[in-house]
Design a protein around this motif. Structure first.
Motif, short mmCIF file in Angstrom:
data_model
loop_
_atom_site.label_atom_id
_atom_site.label_comp_id
_atom_site.label_asym_id
_atom_site.label_seq_id
_atom_site.Cartn_x
_atom_site.Cartn_y
_atom_site.Cartn_z
N ASN A 90 0.82 -1.21 0.00
CA ASN A 90 0.00 0.00 0.00
C ASN A 90 0.86 1.26 0.00
N MET A 91 2.00 1.20 0.70
CA MET A 91 2.85 2.38 0.81
C MET A 91 3.29 2.88 -0.56
N ASP A 108 -8.36 4.74 -1.74
CA ASP A 108 -8.20 3.31 -2.01
C ASP A 108 -8.05 2.46 -0.74
N PHE A 109 -7.89 3.10 0.42
CA PHE A 109 -7.59 2.34 1.63
C PHE A 109 -8.58 2.63 2.76
N GLY A 110 -8.37 3.67 3.53
CA GLY A 110 -9.29 3.98 4.63
C GLY A 110 -8.72 3.60 5.98
N TRP A 111 -9.48 3.94 7.03
CA TRP A 111 -8.97 3.83 8.40
C TRP A 111 -8.77 2.40 8.87
N ALA A 115 -2.70 9.92 6.15
CA ALA A 115 -2.75 9.85 4.68
C ALA A 115 -3.39 8.53 4.22
N VAL A 116 -3.06 7.43 4.89
CA VAL A 116 -3.66 6.14 4.55
C VAL A 116 -5.14 6.15 4.92
#
Length: 428
Positions: free
Chosen positions: A38-39, A327-330, A321-322
């Motif tokens: 993801n990074m 595309d990601f979320g908490w 930021a993630v």
């Protein structure tokens, strides 16, 4: 490459610094786990802001360790930033293989969980910054457990866990009672196996640092592991590690999985519940402690730029930021590294695993005890451990596959470990 051999190589090759990057680019070696993958996407914003191009080298865990160890020890200069963990960071820092880290006041080093900060430091100096941290816990399908009429409690007995696995096990319908690591590697099958051994009252070494793999505790623990996974695990378990089991779990094929707490971020099935790791009478060391962290190889000509990126990638702002990324979320933020993450309302709402994860991290016990003379839960923080652990890992995989009996595998493990420790000079 063993630590001793690597040191010899390092002394013969000058630390000339990296050749793979310029001032405008960084080459980063990462483990191919979800948060690291993801990074790469989240960091597109970093490149847009700074102009620094990021060249990613994503490797399977065992391959990463081998390549990074060899390159860092010899000053190969292939990477500007490397993924390492708690086993390597203090030892490599003391040996001068990696640079000490220093961050701005805004970074807030004190916000890093103490277990992570301490595990990545040597004599109070931080040598690697945690990208995410983890312990281990039980992740089980409560819907399947309820249907089978069984329960799994925090710190349950291994006998109860085995009974639950047996009740859930339904291979005719593609459901296996327990999915557990079997792939050989000191950070693969041995990470889980060592916690089982710990919970049975065993240890890698005795008070004189002589291998204790021929003990009754190891014998009982490995027989239990082979029986549990052999009877209630998926076929071919000797080839499964984190990524393989994650895929099986998300396909609905696992009733329970005892593994890294970070896995909870990537579970996509409904009905998952969490429990603290089981034991066979000794809860100390039943759950591991680890961090995948970022470090800078010594002598890198891009150390300043590498430090800037690490500060960004392991910061509070990165977590946000993630969490805010489309595309990601908490529920997908890297966890286990910062106390502040667990206080974010959006994270609390999205991460049903958060309390169980933090409890596991807080209860992990890496300190030396009466049962073990070394630091580390699922590893021993000595330079020789990767070589010892890798040799034993192969034998445990052979026992799991049925190629060897448990007794023969442990005898071979004891002999291999003894030879390594004698050569290293721990005893004659």
């Amino acid at each position: 490459m063993s630590f001793k051999n690597a040191l010899c190589a390092a002394s013969a090759i000058a630390l000339l610094g990296g050749t793979a990057a310029t001032a405008d680019s960084l080459t980063i070696a990462i483990v191919n786990n979800g948060h690291m993958i993801n990074m790469q996407k989240v960091a597109e914003a970093y490149t847009a802001e700074t102009g620094v191009e990021l060249n990613w080298v994503s490797l399977e865990e065992g391959v990463l360790r081998e390549q990074v160890t060899s390159d860092t020890a010899t000053g190969g200069g292939q990477y500007d930033i490397i993924n390492i963990g708690m086993q390597e960071a203090p030892i490599w820092g003391a040996a001068g293989w990696i640079e000490p880290l220093s961050f701005s006041a805004e970074y807030d080093v004190d916000d890093i969980l103490p277990a992570m900060r301490n595990g990545l430091s040597h004599e109070g100096t931080l040598y690697a910054a945690p990208f995410y941290g983890e312990s281990s816990m039980v992740m089980y399908r409560k819907d399947l457990a309820d249907a089978a009429g069984v329960t799994i409690a925090d710190n349950d007995s291994w006998d109860n866990v085995k009974a639950a696995a047996a009740a859930i096990h339904d291979p005719d319908n593609g459901v296996y009672g327990a999915c557990l690591r079997g792939k050989p590697g000191w950070g693969d099958n041995m990470a889980f196996i060592t916690t089982v051994v710990n919970s049975f009252g065993g240890a890698w070494f005795d008070a004189d640092m002589k291998p204790a793999l021929d003990s009754a505790e190891w014998n009982a623990a490995i027989n239990f592991y082979v029986d549990l996974l052999g009877n209630y695990g998926p076929p071919g378990s000797e080839g499964n590690s984190f990524n393989e089991i994650l895929a099986l779990y998300n396909e609905g094929k696992c009733g329970m999985w005892i593994d890294a707490t970070i896995a909870a971020s990537f579970l996509e099935v409904d009905g998952v519940a969490y429990a603290q790791s089981p034991n066979a009478g000794n809860p100390v060391g039943a759950n591991w402690l680890w961090a995948w962290a970022m470090a800078i190889p010594a002598g890198s000509p891009n150390a300043e730029a590498a430090g800037d990126f690490i500060e960004w990638a392991t910061s509070k702002d990165y977590v946000k930021a993630v969490g805010n990324h489309p595309d990601f979320g908490w529920g997908s933020v890297p966890t286990g590294q910062r106390a502040s993450t667990y206080a974010i309302p959006e994270f609390q709402a999205a991460a049903g695993f958060a309390a169980a994860e933090l409890a596991a991290i807080d209860s992990a016990a890496p300190e030396a005890t009466d049962l073990k003379p070394y630091v580390g839960v699922q590893f021993a923080a000595i330079p020789e451990f990767p070589e010892v652990g890798s040799a034993v890992a192969q034998e445990m995989a052979a026992a799991l596959s049925g190629a060897k009996s448990v007794e023969d595998a442990l005898a071979a493990s004891q002999a291999a470990a003894d030879a390594i420790m004698r050569e290293a000079g721990y005893y004659e």
